[in-house]
Design an enzyme around this catalytic site. Sequence first.
Site, PDB file in Angstrom:
ATOM      1  N   CYS A 290      19.256 -23.727 -49.908  1.00  0.00           N
ATOM      2  CA  CYS A 290      19.279 -22.774 -51.031  1.00  0.00           C
ATOM      3  C   CYS A 290      18.587 -23.276 -52.293  1.00  0.00           C
ATOM      4  CB  CYS A 290      20.729 -22.412 -51.356  1.00  0.00           C
ATOM      5  SG  CYS A 290      21.565 -21.635 -49.978  1.00  0.00           S
TER       6      CYS A 290
HETATM    7  N1  LIG Z   1      23.713 -22.187 -45.538  1.00  0.00           N
HETATM    8  C1  LIG Z   1      24.187 -21.776 -46.689  1.00  0.00           C
HETATM    9  O1  LIG Z   1      25.050 -22.411 -47.250  1.00  0.00           O
HETATM   10  C2  LIG Z   1      23.727 -20.502 -47.344  1.00  0.00           C
HETATM   11  C3  LIG Z   1      24.409 -20.069 -48.491  1.00  0.00           C
HETATM   12  C4  LIG Z   1      24.013 -18.870 -49.087  1.00  0.00           C
HETATM   13  C5  LIG Z   1      22.935 -18.161 -48.548  1.00  0.00           C
HETATM   14  N2  LIG Z   1      22.257 -18.627 -47.460  1.00  0.00           N
HETATM   15  C6  LIG Z   1      21.162 -17.818 -46.941  1.00  0.00           C
HETATM   16  O2  LIG Z   1      21.568 -17.210 -45.716  1.00  0.00           O
HETATM   17  C7  LIG Z   1      20.462 -17.094 -44.825  1.00  0.00           C
HETATM   18  C8  LIG Z   1      20.801 -17.768 -43.502  1.00  0.00           C
HETATM   19  O3  LIG Z   1      21.012 -19.143 -43.751  1.00  0.00           O
HETATM   20  P1  LIG Z   1      21.741 -20.081 -42.696  1.00  0.00           P
HETATM   21  O4  LIG Z   1      22.069 -21.318 -43.447  1.00  0.00           O
HETATM   22  O5  LIG Z   1      22.829 -19.378 -41.988  1.00  0.00           O
HETATM   23  O6  LIG Z   1      20.537 -20.349 -41.676  1.00  0.00           O
HETATM   24  P2  LIG Z   1      20.653 -21.015 -40.207  1.00  0.00           P
HETATM   25  O7  LIG Z   1      19.328 -21.583 -39.924  1.00  0.00           O
HETATM   26  O8  LIG Z   1      21.859 -21.887 -40.138  1.00  0.00           O
HETATM   27  O9  LIG Z   1      20.950 -19.782 -39.258  1.00  0.00           O
HETATM   28  C9  LIG Z   1      20.048 -18.769 -39.024  1.00  0.00           C
HETATM   29  C10 LIG Z   1      20.185 -18.311 -37.586  1.00  0.00           C
HETATM   30  O10 LIG Z   1      19.324 -17.194 -37.394  1.00  0.00           O
HETATM   31  C11 LIG Z   1      18.780 -17.272 -36.101  1.00  0.00           C
HETATM   32  N3  LIG Z   1      17.607 -16.411 -36.031  1.00  0.00           N
HETATM   33  C12 LIG Z   1      16.379 -16.621 -36.557  1.00  0.00           C
HETATM   34  N4  LIG Z   1      15.584 -15.569 -36.309  1.00  0.00           N
HETATM   35  C13 LIG Z   1      16.332 -14.671 -35.628  1.00  0.00           C
HETATM   36  C14 LIG Z   1      16.078 -13.393 -35.102  1.00  0.00           C
HETATM   37  N5  LIG Z   1      14.883 -12.800 -35.199  1.00  0.00           N
HETATM   38  N6  LIG Z   1      17.077 -12.767 -34.453  1.00  0.00           N
HETATM   39  C15 LIG Z   1      18.286 -13.349 -34.321  1.00  0.00           C
HETATM   40  N7  LIG Z   1      18.593 -14.557 -34.805  1.00  0.00           N
HETATM   41  C16 LIG Z   1      17.620 -15.205 -35.456  1.00  0.00           C
HETATM   42  C17 LIG Z   1      18.513 -18.748 -35.912  1.00  0.00           C
HETATM   43  O11 LIG Z   1      18.388 -19.086 -34.551  1.00  0.00           O
HETATM   44  C18 LIG Z   1      19.765 -19.358 -36.563  1.00  0.00           C
HETATM   45  O12 LIG Z   1      20.800 -19.534 -35.624  1.00  0.00           O
HETATM   46  C19 LIG Z   1      19.270 -17.710 -45.556  1.00  0.00           C
HETATM   47  O13 LIG Z   1      18.569 -16.718 -46.219  1.00  0.00           O
HETATM   48  C20 LIG Z   1      19.932 -18.612 -46.586  1.00  0.00           C
HETATM   49  O14 LIG Z   1      19.110 -18.810 -47.720  1.00  0.00           O
HETATM   50  C21 LIG Z   1      22.639 -19.774 -46.845  1.00  0.00           C
END
Ligand SMILES: NC(=O)c1ccc[n+]([C@@H]2O[C@H](COP(=O)([O-])OP(=O)(O)OC[C@H]3O[C@@H](n4cnc5c(N)ncnc54)[C@H](O)[C@@H]3O)[C@@H](O)[C@H]2O)c1
Length: 452
Positions: A290
């Site tokens: 983030c």
């Molecule tokens: N991790 C955090 O603490 C956090 C906090 C707030 C916001 N975010 C936001 O949330 C979003 C997700 O982050 P995250 O940390 O969960 O990411 P992550 O990488 O842990 O998880 C994303 C998942 O999406 C899957 N994926 C990718 N493309 C796909 C598709 N076309 N269809 C289905 N699945 C698909 C991936 O395989 C993965 O398992 C990002 O935009 C991030 O900025 C994350």
Amino acid sequence: MVTNSVAKELSTELKQKIESRTARVGVIGMGYVGLPLALLFSGEKFNVTGFDIDPTKVEKLTAGTSYIVRIPSEGIQGARQQGFTATANYSQISDMDAIIICVPTPLDEYREPDLSYITKTAESIAPHLRAGQLVVLESTTYPGTTEEVLVPLLEKFNRVGLKAARNGQVDHGVFYVAFSPEREDPGRTDIERHDIPKVVGGLDQRASELASALYGSIFRRTVPVSTPAAAEMTKLLENIYRCVNIAMVNELKLLCLRMGIDIWEVIDAAKTKPFGFHAFYPGPGLGGHCIPVDPYYLSWKAKEFDFQTKFIELAGQVNTDMPYHVVTSVAKALNGHKKAMNGSKVLVLGVAYKKDIDDLRESPALTILELLQREGAEVSYNDPYFPFVGRGRHYDLQMKSTPLDNLGEFDCVVIVTDHSDYDFPRIVADAKLVVDSRNATRGIKASNVLHC
Ligand SMILES: NC(=O)c1ccc[n+]([C@@H]2O[C@H](COP(=O)([O-])OP(=O)(O)OC[C@H]3O[C@@H](n4cnc5c(N)ncnc54)[C@H](O)[C@@H]3O)[C@@H](O)[C@H]2O)c1
């Protein structure tokens, strides 16, 4: 053409399904955000399907096994009993009533937004959309993404010419769209996820109401804002606020080091002020998906409006320099022991981007390891959360975590991540030299520690 009353009936039906917990919820992206969200809905008796393109994740979830340290496998097994399933098959989208998108939003090699995960997801779900569904984007992104990128793709690629409901003009709008940012702080245990108010911005009033109803069933409070762009901007404001304040305190730390003042003592004193001050802490550099990434989504978008986001750029510069400062401090510490960096054995403690979590993304430790190697140091690392560090988007280390039973063999131990598992008094006692970028050795009186 769908009449106003048909659209109203569909939205009323969806609202009733949400209230009676009979709505089927599809969460796309079973990562750090999507999986806990799916479990929250499942815990509230919703029938939940997790979609992911990663077959390993689908297999593990189907077997009731977790791949995220802070989520126990029992939580997944409990959800499975509640009907939770995982799949890579997008045709199941048509069975869902609400679809929540939690896919990554990284930066590309030019540090510009990479929306490919969102666009691929939109293209995959669009053919299976049906009337009356609610689609919510949770991925952090620049203001305008939901309306300018997601909605046009959903409209273009669905098979039956469905349109998103806009501005209350429901005569040709039959699915609903909203943006709702994820706000969790990984590793934080003093606040439950359902206690973090959920900001929601719908494309129209009805979409806002439906998204608020959906999230209202798992979060104690929802905060509706007028548009998806306002919700997208809210998330960026929160993260830019952190990024800029961390940069400020990092810069003040560098000055304090030069002036012989303990910045940590100063912050502790300042935070006794009951108003107008919120404590931020210095460190070896920003990490995670983030704070090092999201601000650049806004600076990129700002250019479209002929606007320069100077605070973001400046904060980025200061924070990006921090891993370099740590490496310079290691060289200085070794120099004090009449040793050159080239050929010295250096152990980096902690590679996760912050304490007690299993997340390596954008971790400053990765830059520090690479810089130390570049200077000719013989580098090892230890991290209880990462037995092995292989290849990522910006690194290829192929290193194994080194046990901590022989600290005396290293010329220098660098504390980069202050995991609670580490016994710092013992580390200071056993190591020849310690460089501490986290103030983890606070209170330990020892001449072999250099704070940086
Ligand atoms: N991790 C955090 O603490 C956090 C906090 C707030 C916001 N975010 C936001 O949330 C979003 C997700 O982050 P995250 O940390 O969960 O990411 P992550 O990488 O842990 O998880 C994303 C998942 O999406 C899957 N994926 C990718 N493309 C796909 C598709 N076309 N269809 C289905 N699945 C698909 C991936 O395989 C993965 O398992 C990002 O935009 C991030 O900025 C994350």
